[in-house]
Motif scaffolding. Structure first.
Motif, PDB file in Angstrom:
ATOM      1  N   PRO A  51      20.050  35.481  -2.279  1.00  0.00           N
ATOM      2  CA  PRO A  51      18.678  35.520  -1.759  1.00  0.00           C
ATOM      3  C   PRO A  51      17.653  35.069  -2.800  1.00  0.00           C
ATOM      4  CG  PRO A  51      19.868  37.489  -1.111  1.00  0.00           C
ATOM      5  CD  PRO A  51      20.752  36.768  -2.092  1.00  0.00           C
ATOM      6  N   LEU A  52      16.698  34.245  -2.346  1.00  0.00           N
ATOM      7  CA  LEU A  52      15.638  33.727  -3.207  1.00  0.00           C
ATOM      8  C   LEU A  52      14.294  33.921  -2.518  1.00  0.00           C
ATOM      9  CD1 LEU A  52      17.276  30.325  -4.274  1.00  0.00           C
ATOM     10  CD2 LEU A  52      16.907  32.288  -5.774  1.00  0.00           C
ATOM     11  N   ASP A  53      13.285  34.242  -3.305  1.00  0.00           N
ATOM     12  CA  ASP A  53      11.931  34.309  -2.762  1.00  0.00           C
ATOM     13  C   ASP A  53      11.336  32.924  -2.585  1.00  0.00           C
ATOM     14  OD1 ASP A  53      11.148  37.276  -2.671  1.00  0.00           O
ATOM     15  OD2 ASP A  53      12.015  37.055  -4.678  1.00  0.00           O
TER      16      ASP A  53
ATOM     17  N   VAL B 176      20.201  31.730   2.853  1.00  0.00           N
ATOM     18  CA  VAL B 176      20.333  32.834   1.894  1.00  0.00           C
ATOM     19  C   VAL B 176      19.248  33.883   2.114  1.00  0.00           C
ATOM     20  CG1 VAL B 176      21.468  31.403   0.165  1.00  0.00           C
ATOM     21  CG2 VAL B 176      18.987  31.663   0.081  1.00  0.00           C
ATOM     22  N   GLY B 177      18.102  33.459   2.665  1.00  0.00           N
ATOM     23  CA  GLY B 177      17.033  34.404   2.922  1.00  0.00           C
ATOM     24  C   GLY B 177      16.386  34.940   1.657  1.00  0.00           C
ATOM     25  N   THR B 178      15.543  35.944   1.819  1.00  0.00           N
ATOM     26  CA  THR B 178      14.833  36.541   0.695  1.00  0.00           C
ATOM     27  C   THR B 178      15.509  37.845   0.276  1.00  0.00           C
ATOM     28  OG1 THR B 178      13.350  37.720   2.195  1.00  0.00           O
ATOM     29  CG2 THR B 178      12.638  35.539   1.441  1.00  0.00           C
ATOM     30  N   PRO B 179      15.285  38.302  -0.944  1.00  0.00           N
ATOM     31  CA  PRO B 179      15.934  39.539  -1.410  1.00  0.00           C
ATOM     32  C   PRO B 179      15.608  40.764  -0.568  1.00  0.00           C
ATOM     33  CG  PRO B 179      15.133  38.284  -3.282  1.00  0.00           C
ATOM     34  CD  PRO B 179      14.595  37.600  -2.060  1.00  0.00           C
TER      35      PRO B 179
ATOM     36  N   PRO C 153      12.169  32.100   2.409  1.00  0.00           N
ATOM     37  CA  PRO C 153      11.876  31.601   1.064  1.00  0.00           C
ATOM     38  C   PRO C 153      10.856  30.465   1.130  1.00  0.00           C
ATOM     39  CG  PRO C 153      14.243  31.851   1.374  1.00  0.00           C
ATOM     40  CD  PRO C 153      13.614  32.021   2.724  1.00  0.00           C
ATOM     41  N   MET C 154       9.955  30.449   0.178  1.00  0.00           N
ATOM     42  CA  MET C 154       8.926  29.416   0.129  1.00  0.00           C
ATOM     43  C   MET C 154       9.367  28.264  -0.766  1.00  0.00           C
ATOM     44  SD  MET C 154       5.392  31.645  -0.118  1.00  0.00           S
ATOM     45  CE  MET C 154       4.347  30.210   0.167  1.00  0.00           C
ATOM     46  N   ILE C 155       8.912  27.062  -0.443  1.00  0.00           N
ATOM     47  CA  ILE C 155       9.173  25.876  -1.266  1.00  0.00           C
ATOM     48  C   ILE C 155       7.840  25.369  -1.794  1.00  0.00           C
ATOM     49  CG2 ILE C 155      10.078  23.529  -1.354  1.00  0.00           C
ATOM     50  CD1 ILE C 155      11.850  24.179   1.028  1.00  0.00           C
ATOM     51  N   SER C 156       7.765  25.180  -3.109  1.00  0.00           N
ATOM     52  CA  SER C 156       6.594  24.587  -3.747  1.00  0.00           C
ATOM     53  C   SER C 156       7.031  23.320  -4.458  1.00  0.00           C
ATOM     54  CB  SER C 156       5.964  25.560  -4.747  1.00  0.00           C
ATOM     55  OG  SER C 156       4.789  25.014  -5.316  1.00  0.00           O
ATOM     56  N   THR C 157       6.467  22.194  -4.039  1.00  0.00           N
ATOM     57  CA  THR C 157       6.940  20.891  -4.489  1.00  0.00           C
ATOM     58  C   THR C 157       5.989  20.265  -5.492  1.00  0.00           C
ATOM     59  OG1 THR C 157       7.974  20.560  -2.339  1.00  0.00           O
ATOM     60  CG2 THR C 157       7.683  18.613  -3.706  1.00  0.00           C
TER      61      THR C 157
END
Length: 536
Positions: A96-98, A131-134, A140-144
């Motif tokens: 899991p990732l934020d 994987v979703g969030t913890p 999970p957010m993506i910042s590019t």
């Protein structure tokens, strides 16, 4: 920056694939052309991931895969799939990732695809949602973080929460852009913000040499982004000029404004788009231009030394093959250069066979070589060069590049002198942007100091900072190649029309529709961004 008392430490991944690819260049990029970074080496690329950073207590950084390459031709499909699969697999295996700091360029072309970044991003988004969030809430957010010469299609933008890009060309703010992407992401995660995005494309496609932020109107346009960003309810404002040397529908200028205030974001995005459109005819080349022969004659006649000339059409750092001998031939056609009354150095012609021949012959030997024109044979083919080997340098890596490794792979190099011209041949495509590129290491380097030559003729577009400071004067030669500055001469046929400058008068009766598309926040339950639940 620390999490609140009731907020756990964030888990944020870092990864991406970055290259800009000319579809007009016969060169093909492979996985071996990419510097691939993983683990601690990946974390070491950035300052904000360090243990002494103010983000350290708030974030656990999770290194995935980062792959970056010198620009070139389109990436071979198998190589792209290899890199894509590894990045996606590492996301799935990370747990899991934020969120994800998505460090890319934005102008990658892949054989068989029309929007490579969109294809990659859809796969990355699907893996993150898998994987979703913890804490199991939200997505999970993506910042590019992107190059301003990237392309931003709607398909690419939709799965991404935050987008930002460089604001300087040359890209002296490259690391600042990456840090801004990371900090924007952390702030949103800690505050629970899911931003709105206002996206709009502008039907203009110009080369980087006409959109340098050293000159107006790009200077003011890009400077205004910080003012937009300071408005209440706005998080970021970004502007892309697009990538001119790919023949794909997505290639055009774009604006994205991100923030909590959807209406304000849309209004500011439209203002920026209209300013860009209205300035389209004001963009000019960053320096005086001319044909190859004209530029050489003017440089020879000048008393300014060193006088730099850009061989812009074969610039490997824009996607050119880097093996054209076109400018070599033009230099030796000039009597002053040929006889040695004027000295010149011309670095960066890619020819591994010729380099190997020079090493076999040794310093001081006379050699006759068939130079260049083996990858891009469309502009004169190889040049038969007879000269003396004056220096050799074995591959040595450099690790201090502003772009973080795309250009730091060492190559074997050989310098051959013919009359007043010294030609630097390289076994693999390589830029010459700094004094160190010419000189090499103290021991075993080429030892060529460009400041001691009358003319320095480099395969480049606008001058990078060290060359800019070195030049007593400069001309941008409009030479042929895979990144020809004369866009209509290249023959685009897949870009969306009408498009300036290809259709100069298409909107003389009015303006294009520059109303931004409002992209809603990617918040809520774990459902696929295409709609419907995701399998886990």
């Amino acid at each position: 920056m620390t999490p609140s008392a009731n907020h756990r430490r964030l888990r944020v991944g870092i990864g991406g694939i970055g290259i800009e690819s000319s579809t007009f260049c016969p060169h093909r990029s492979t996985a071996d052309d990419f510097r691939q970074t993983r683990g601690q080496d990946l974390l070491d690329r950035y300052t904000w991931t360090r243990a002494d950073s103010d983000l350290a207590d708030a974030v656990e950084w999770v290194p995935l895969l980062h792959a970056t390459s010198l620009p070139g031709g389109p990436v071979e499909a198998e190589s792209y799939l290899t890199l894509k699969d590894e990045l996606v697999t590492r996301i799935r295996e990370a747990g899991p990732l934020d969120g994800l700091v998505y460090d890319i360029h934005g102008a990658m072309s892949v054989v068989g695809l029309t929007d490579a970044e969109a294809d990659l991003t859809e796969a990355v988004r699907a893996a993150l949602d898998f994987v979703g969030t913890p804490d199991g809430r939200g997505r999970p957010m993506i910042s590019t973080a992107m190059d301003l010469h990237g392309n931003v299609s709607r398909r690419f933008a939709e799965p991404i929460d935050l987008l930002t890009a460089h604001r300087l060309a040359p890209h002296e703010d490259a690391w600042e852009t990456r840090e801004r992407a990371a900090r924007n992401l952390v702030c949103c995660l800690l505050d629970g913000t899911r931003p709105h995005r206002a996206w709009v494309q502008v039907p203009v496609l110009l080369p980087g040499e006409k959109t340098s932020t050293r000159l107006e109107p790009a200077k003011s346009l890009y400077a205004s982004l910080a003012d937009v960003e300071r408005l209440p309810g706005i998080l970021d404002a970004a502007m892309w000029v697009g990538y001119a040397w790919a023949d794909e529908p997505r290639c055009k200028a774009a604006i994205v404004v991100t923030g909590e205030n959807a209406e304000l974001a849309a209004a500011e995005a439209e203002k920026l788009a209209r300013r860009y459109w209205e300035a389209r005819r004001d963009f000019v080349f960053v320096g005086p231009t001319g044909g190859a022969q004209e530029c050489i004659e003017k440089a020879v006649a000048s008393d300014k030394r060193p006088f730099l000339i850009s061989d812009s059409g074969d610039n490997p750092t824009a996607g050119g093959a880097g093996d054209l001998a076109y400018m070599l031939g033009k230099l030796l056609e000039n009597e002053d250069v040929r006889t040695g009354r004027v000295t010149a150095v011309h670095p960066g012609i890619t020819d591994p066979v010729a380099v190997a021949r020079c090493f076999e012959a040794g310093v001081g030997a006379e050699v006759t070589l068939s130079v260049g024109g083996k990858v891009d044979s469309n502009h004169g083919g190889p040049y038969e060069l007879t000269g003396t080997v004056v220096a050799l340098q074995r591959a040595t890596d450099q690790r201090d590049r502003a772009e973080g490794g795309a250009y730091d792979r060492g190559v074997d190099m050989a310098a051959v002198r013919c009359g007043g011209l010294t030609v630097i041949l390289v076994e693999r495509r390589k830029p010459f942007h700094t004094l160190a590129d010419f000189m090499g290491p103290e021991h075993g380097g080429l030892g060529i100091d460009p400041r001691t030559y009358d003319l320095v003729v480099v395969k480049i577009g606008y001058l990078e900072p060290e060359l800019h400071d070195m030049a007593a004067d400069w001309l941008l030669a409009l030479t042929p190649g895979g990144v020809d500055q004369d866009l209509p001469r290249l023959g685009h046929h897949r870009v969306e029309r009408p498009l300036y400058p290809f259709d100069e008068d298409a909107y003389d009766g009015g303006a294009p529709d520059l109303t931004p598309v409002r992209l809603a926040p990617l918040a809520g339950s774990l459902t696929g961004w295409l709609g419907g639940p995701l399998a886990r």
